[in-house]
Design a protein around this motif. Structure first.
Motif, mmCIF file in Angstrom:
data_model
loop_
_atom_site.group_PDB
_atom_site.id
_atom_site.type_symbol
_atom_site.label_atom_id
_atom_site.label_comp_id
_atom_site.label_asym_id
_atom_site.label_seq_id
_atom_site.Cartn_x
_atom_site.Cartn_y
_atom_site.Cartn_z
ATOM 1 N N PHE B 95 0.815 -1.216 0.000
ATOM 2 C CA PHE B 95 0.000 0.000 0.000
ATOM 3 C C PHE B 95 0.848 1.264 0.000
ATOM 4 C CE2 PHE B 95 -2.384 -3.400 1.983
ATOM 5 C CZ PHE B 95 -3.562 -3.359 1.253
ATOM 6 N N GLN B 96 0.099 2.369 -0.076
ATOM 7 C CA GLN B 96 0.739 3.669 -0.240
ATOM 8 C C GLN B 96 1.498 4.146 0.998
ATOM 9 O OE1 GLN B 96 -2.073 6.470 -1.623
ATOM 10 N NE2 GLN B 96 -0.655 8.171 -1.625
ATOM 11 N N GLU B 97 0.882 3.978 2.187
ATOM 12 C CA GLU B 97 1.464 4.565 3.398
ATOM 13 C C GLU B 97 2.184 3.507 4.217
ATOM 14 O OE1 GLU B 97 1.645 7.529 4.613
ATOM 15 O OE2 GLU B 97 0.457 8.624 3.143
ATOM 16 N N SER B 100 1.736 3.677 8.194
ATOM 17 C CA SER B 100 0.494 3.315 8.878
ATOM 18 C C SER B 100 -0.025 1.955 8.418
ATOM 19 C CB SER B 100 -0.572 4.382 8.657
ATOM 20 O OG SER B 100 -0.820 4.544 7.289
ATOM 21 N N SER B 101 0.643 1.347 7.451
ATOM 22 C CA SER B 101 0.138 0.067 6.954
ATOM 23 C C SER B 101 0.636 -1.119 7.755
ATOM 24 C CB SER B 101 0.523 -0.119 5.487
ATOM 25 O OG SER B 101 -0.188 0.793 4.701
ATOM 26 N N LEU B 102 1.591 -0.876 8.648
ATOM 27 C CA LEU B 102 2.047 -1.953 9.520
ATOM 28 C C LEU B 102 1.471 -1.727 10.910
ATOM 29 C CD1 LEU B 102 5.734 -2.150 8.332
ATOM 30 C CD2 LEU B 102 4.069 -3.972 8.164
ATOM 31 N N ASN B 103 1.112 -2.806 11.569
ATOM 32 C CA ASN B 103 0.490 -2.695 12.882
ATOM 33 C C ASN B 103 1.517 -2.232 13.925
ATOM 34 O OD1 ASN B 103 -0.851 -3.107 15.326
ATOM 35 N ND2 ASN B 103 -2.060 -4.771 14.445
ATOM 36 N N PRO B 104 1.258 -1.095 14.590
ATOM 37 C CA PRO B 104 2.252 -0.550 15.521
ATOM 38 C C PRO B 104 2.480 -1.419 16.756
ATOM 39 C CG PRO B 104 0.199 0.673 15.670
ATOM 40 C CD PRO B 104 0.068 -0.247 14.494
ATOM 41 N N HIS B 152 7.386 1.715 14.172
ATOM 42 C CA HIS B 152 7.655 3.144 14.358
ATOM 43 C C HIS B 152 9.137 3.432 14.562
ATOM 44 C CE1 HIS B 152 7.282 1.752 18.539
ATOM 45 N NE2 HIS B 152 8.169 2.688 18.792
ATOM 46 N N MET B 163 7.021 -4.188 4.170
ATOM 47 C CA MET B 163 5.738 -4.498 3.525
ATOM 48 C C MET B 163 5.970 -5.394 2.317
ATOM 49 S SD MET B 163 2.925 -3.310 4.815
ATOM 50 C CE MET B 163 1.748 -3.242 3.463
#
Lengths: 302, 325, 335
Positions: B95-97, B100-104, B152, B163
């Motif tokens: 995905f693009q972001e 935010s696409s990985l679970n923190p 993060h 990703m």
């Protein structure tokens, strides 16, 4: 592109609804909130007109009619539609008058707590850091005590009565307003419109009450609605424990306390006062949820 | 038989103010080993198309199509369970972001190994080794240590590599990359694109690259499909498209590339993609098209033959760009 | 992490001093001579008055009194109960396990039902389960629990005769308290039916005390889940082909738990306030009932000491929640 945007503004300008009607639009969308509002309106009317609506004086004892069940149950009659209590007093009249006390408690507690809380919160938000720290520490201290316990102890000091119960609950609820107001003030204070007001030369009082305060009101209004219900619940709880309104006052919590020993013999003396509290509190909470959805832009449409 | 074949895909969203058609009769055909780029402005429905195929749209969306087939299997016929078996294994998506696409709340290793456990049934040790191998493959230094790191704590570029590692974990046959470089720094963009094309070359998987950046298209894709307002307006091999765009929209997009600018000011396409309320009745591009006439404004155009790049236009351009520009 | 912990600890100290100050001033705020007030209708002789005057140190300057009080608090000396003549500290810790057992069970009850209800409501947003659960939650949230307790007693104890109305266990059973937790003690005693009896005594108080936390947890979980479900990483998890149970129950819930746990922790105050009512109604021999009884008996040393201990406990729990928050939120943990 420029043209397009000015055209848009022009065409939108007359259509843009006022803040109140916009608020009403969002509020009305929430069916529960509207129902809550109607019930609350009925509650206010009952509170205001209890004298006219109640068939009897709430303290009048009909000695030959003690513990008469409601009209639909065996042995009930229409003279006492919701039955009578152990002293032969008419339940309906007492319940209607009880609305008056609960409403009174809600209004007074919320007004006192909100007024004090907003004032202190504004001060904390604008005062130098050390004053702010002291104020917030004091609030932390008050919040460290379970609210009902602190209210109970305060009433024990002041002496049990409805007035003292209201004072105690107001003191216990007030830190929430302080925290809320201070937090909103802190986030508003850095914004450009405040800076520009300051640059133009607005004095501190003007800055606090006219520039900043109106922009902090939305969460405070929601809090007011929610603490209205908390106040009613806490006052009833104090009454139930014998530390609030004193018999023969027809306060709902006090009525429940009187009825405790009869719970297995006369369900109606227990059921109705509690139901009255539940319905009132539920209506206010429904309204509060609606208010929050309609006023809080962060939660809007989420 | 093509690897992925979608015909006449339509996606409608139920909104408070009536249905909104985000994708309108789109076709996609991808052969194994192919790289297809789908190009279009924001709001042209390119991501929605892929999400519809993956079954990732919210319940407000209605998806219809004549054909939606992956490797001979009809996707519309699959139960949700069978479809899940495909997603993340044979078809993967990035995905693009990346931030935010990985679970923190989970470390990188957990999130990679999760896909391995779901689809391949490897044991603990094998999963661990495979995860390290994958991180190596996407060019993350000291992979062993990075497995325990949280998203993060990594940069955007690193996260996008994670990703990618996650997506290729089960050796998919089709990788969908939805604007994989848009949120990244320019220098990182090139690295990630190189990584993607390299992986594609090594593994032979097919790839659909969704982007709005013609530069990215030129560097990576073999075939290009140009999307406008939910419709495919043109499709050609990449060199042909750059040489002879047939649809005025493609033409305008190419003219807006800085490398091609002949004037002092960069040419732009006036206006925006039509939304829910300003959908033209004729050709959807007609309000912004410099060549549009009355026919364009009133009648939706038919699709031209392959020689004219399947252009959805009444008056396809057939001259080479250099000559017209 | 250590720095974060120390910073939190630093704000703990002034609040602690403030709490002791409030409970210290409690007796002195009572209108009239504190000792006469404390004696109440009991009355007392001249010598007793002077003895008490000295015992409480009322003849000392106020600052000295406070200092002595503070020293006592730190050493665990909170004075003696007027009624039982036992140290307040001992009484508190003898009764505390009962309240702890009740509160823990109520919290388990609330979490076990509230968390799934919130998750199910969020996943089925706007549909029947959502409306149903959230309506119930709002009713629970608005519930006057003292009335709720009476209703449950009417139905389960009165009409059905299923549950006892008061105490922690039938008088039939007697065994020494080893842990103070009736559930564990009754098991350890090995007496037949003791554990069953303890459970049956616990059911209604747990439901009553757990109702409001249950409603709050359900509402909070739902809103946290809704926020999380729209995040990009949920889309990623679904694109990986994970099952809905895994996406909602692990990827979404793990993130949604961060605010929910904070709320659960901050509810300890609510729980203790609820314990006052619940324990009074069910004659549960815990600190809530102890406080109410002491207030009515004008046993002011107990009220003073209990008030402070309860507040300190709430503060410790809040501090723990803050630290826990750091543990469950990796963004703080690794900083």
């Amino acid at each position: 592109m420029d043209h397009a945007s000015t055209d848009e503004i022009k065409s939108q300008a007359p259509a843009r609804p006022g803040r109140l009607s916009e608020f009403w639009y969002y509020f009305r969308e929430n069916r529960g909130a509207v129902i809550g509002l109607w019930i609350f309106a009925a509650f206010v009317i009952v509170a205001a007109g209890a004298n006219l609506l109640a068939p009897y004086d709430p303290t009048e004892q009909f000695r030959e009619f003690t513990l008469v069940p409601p009209f639909w149950a065996d042995g009930g009659n229409f003279a006492f539609p919701l039955g009578t209590d152990p002293l032969g007093r008419d339940m309906l009249s007492r319940l209607l008058h009880g609305a008056r006390y609960s409403f009174f408690v809600g209004i007074v507690v919320v007004s006192v707590a909100a007024f004090g809380g907003i004032l202190i919160g504004l001060l904390a938000g604008f005062a130098p850091k050390w004053v702010d720290t002291i104020i917030m520490r004091i609030m932390d201290i008050i919040l460290a005590f379970p609210s009902l316990l602190l209210a109970l102890v305060l009433v024990a000091i002041l002496g049990p009565s409805l007035t003292n119960a209201m004072i105690a609950i107001a003191i216990v609820l007030q830190p929430h307003y302080v925290r809320l107001t201070r937090a909103s003030v802190m986030s508003e204070r850095g914004k450009d419109y405040v800076t520009s007001a300051r640059v133009v030369g607005a004095g501190l009082p003007r800055l606090m009450f006219i520039t900043v305060l109106p922009n902090c009101l939305a969460p405070i209004i929601v809090q007011a609605a929610l603490s209205f219900s908390t106040a009613i619940l806490d006052a009833a709880a104090l009454g139930f424990l014998g530390m609030g309104a004193q018999p023969p006052t027809p306060e709902w919590g006090t009525m429940l306390a009187d009825a405790r020993e009869f719970i297995l013999r006369a369900w109606w003396v227990v059921t109705f006062p509690g139901l009255a509290i539940l319905v009132t509190v539920l209506a206010i909470n429904l309204m509060g949820d609606g208010l929050r959805d309609a006023l809080d832009p962060k939660l809007k449409r989420s | 038989m093509p690897l992925l074949e979608i015909r006449n895909l339509t996606v409608e969203f139920a909104t408070a103010s009536g249905p909104f058609r985000a994708v309108d009769g789109a076709d996609i055909v991808v052969e194994s080993g192919d790289i297809l780029a789908i190009v279009g402005e924001s709001g042209s429905g390119k991501s929605v198309m892929m999400m519809a195929m993956m079954g990732l749209l919210p319940w407000t969306a209605t998806v219809t199509s004549d054909v939606m087939r992956f490797d001979g299997q009809d996707l519309a016929d699959l139960s949700t369970r069978e479809r899940r078996r495909l997603m993340g294994k044979d078809i993967a998506m990035i995905f693009q972001e990346p931030m935010s696409s990985l679970n923190p709340c989970f470390n990188v290793g957990y999130q990679i190994k999760e896909a391995l456990r779901q689809h391949l049934g490897l044991d603990r040790k094998e999963r661990h080794n495979r995860a390290i191998e994958l991180l190596e493959q996407v060019g993350i230094p000291s992979p062993e240590k990075r497995l325990n790191v949280f998203p993060h704590q990594l940069s955007g570029g690193m996260n996008q590599r994670v990703m990618i590692a996650m997506a290729i974990a089960c050796s998919p046959r089709l990788l969908i990359a939805d604007e994989p470089t848009t949120a990244l720094d320019v220098t990182i963009q090139a690295q990630v694109l190189d990584l993607l094309t390299g992986l594609q070359r090594d593994t032979g998987m097919a790839m659909i690259l969704i982007t709005h950046d013609m530069g990215v298209v030129a560097e990576t894709a073999e075939r290009v499909s140009v999307q406008y307002a939910g419709q495919k307006v043109e499709e050609q091999p990449v060199t042909d498209l750059f040489a002879t765009p047939h649809h005025p929209y493609t033409f305008a997009l190419l003219a807006a590339l800085p490398e091609r600018a002949t004037e002092k000011h960069l040419p732009t396409i006036k206006g925006v993609v039509p939304g829910q309320f300003d959908r033209p009745s004729g050709c959807l591009f007609s309000p912004r098209c410099t060549f549009a006439d009355e026919t364009c404004k009133s009648t939706p155009p038919a699709v031209q033959p392959a020689s004219l790049g399947y252009a959805r236009c009444h008056y396809p351009i057939s001259a080479k760009t250099e000559e017209t520009a | 992490m250590l720095k974060y912990f120390l910073a939190r600890l630093l704000t703990f100290l002034p609040t602690f001093v403030g709490v002791t100050l409030i409970s210290f001033s409690f007796i002195r705020l009572l209108p009239g001579d504190p000792i006469i007030v404390m004696a109440g209708e009991r009355g007392m002789s001249e010598e007793r008055y002077n003895a008490l005057m000295q015992e409480f140190g009322f003849d000392q300057p106020i600052l000295v009194q406070y200092w002595d009080y503070l020293l006592g608090v730190v050493q665990g000396d909170l004075g003696q109960s007027f009624v039982t003549k036992r140290p307040v500290w001992d009484e508190f810790f003898a009764l505390f396990p009962a309240t702890l057992e009740l509160s823990i069970c109520a919290m388990i009850f609330a979490v076990m039902l509230g968390l799934p209800a919130g998750v199910i409501a969020a996943v089925n947003r706007g549909k029947l389960p959502d409306r149903l659960f959230m309506s119930i939650a709002l009713v629970g949230y608005s519930m006057p629990i003292f009335w709720w307790a009476l209703l449950l007693i009417i139905v389960f104890s009165g009409n059905l005769g299923m549950t006892p109305v008061s105490g922690r266990i039938d008088l039939l059973y007697y065994f020494d308290s080893t842990t103070g937790f009736m559930l564990i003690d009754s098991l350890l005693s090995g007496q037949e039916g003791a554990f069953r009896s303890a459970v049956r005594h616990l059911i209604l108080p747990v439901i009553v005390l757990g109702t409001i936390p249950l409603a709050v947890i359900a509402r909070q979980t739902r809103s946290a889940m809704l926020e999380v479900l729209s995040e990009d990483y949920i889309r990623t998890a679904r694109a990986k082909g994970l099952t809905p149970a895994r996406v909602n129950g692990i990827h979404a819930l793990r993130n949604a738990l961060i605010p929910v746990i904070t709320v659960i922790g901050l509810m300890v105050g609510t729980l203790l306030a609820g314990a006052i009512l619940t324990e009074t109604i069910f004659s549960w021999p815990g600190i809530g009932k102890w406080m109410v009884d002491s207030i009515f008996r004008r046993d002011y040393p107990v009220v003073q000491g209990g008030l402070m201990l309860i507040a300190v406990m709430v503060m410790i729990v809040n501090l723990t929640v803050d630290v826990l928050y750091g543990f469950i939120n990796p963004k703080i943990r690794k900083r």
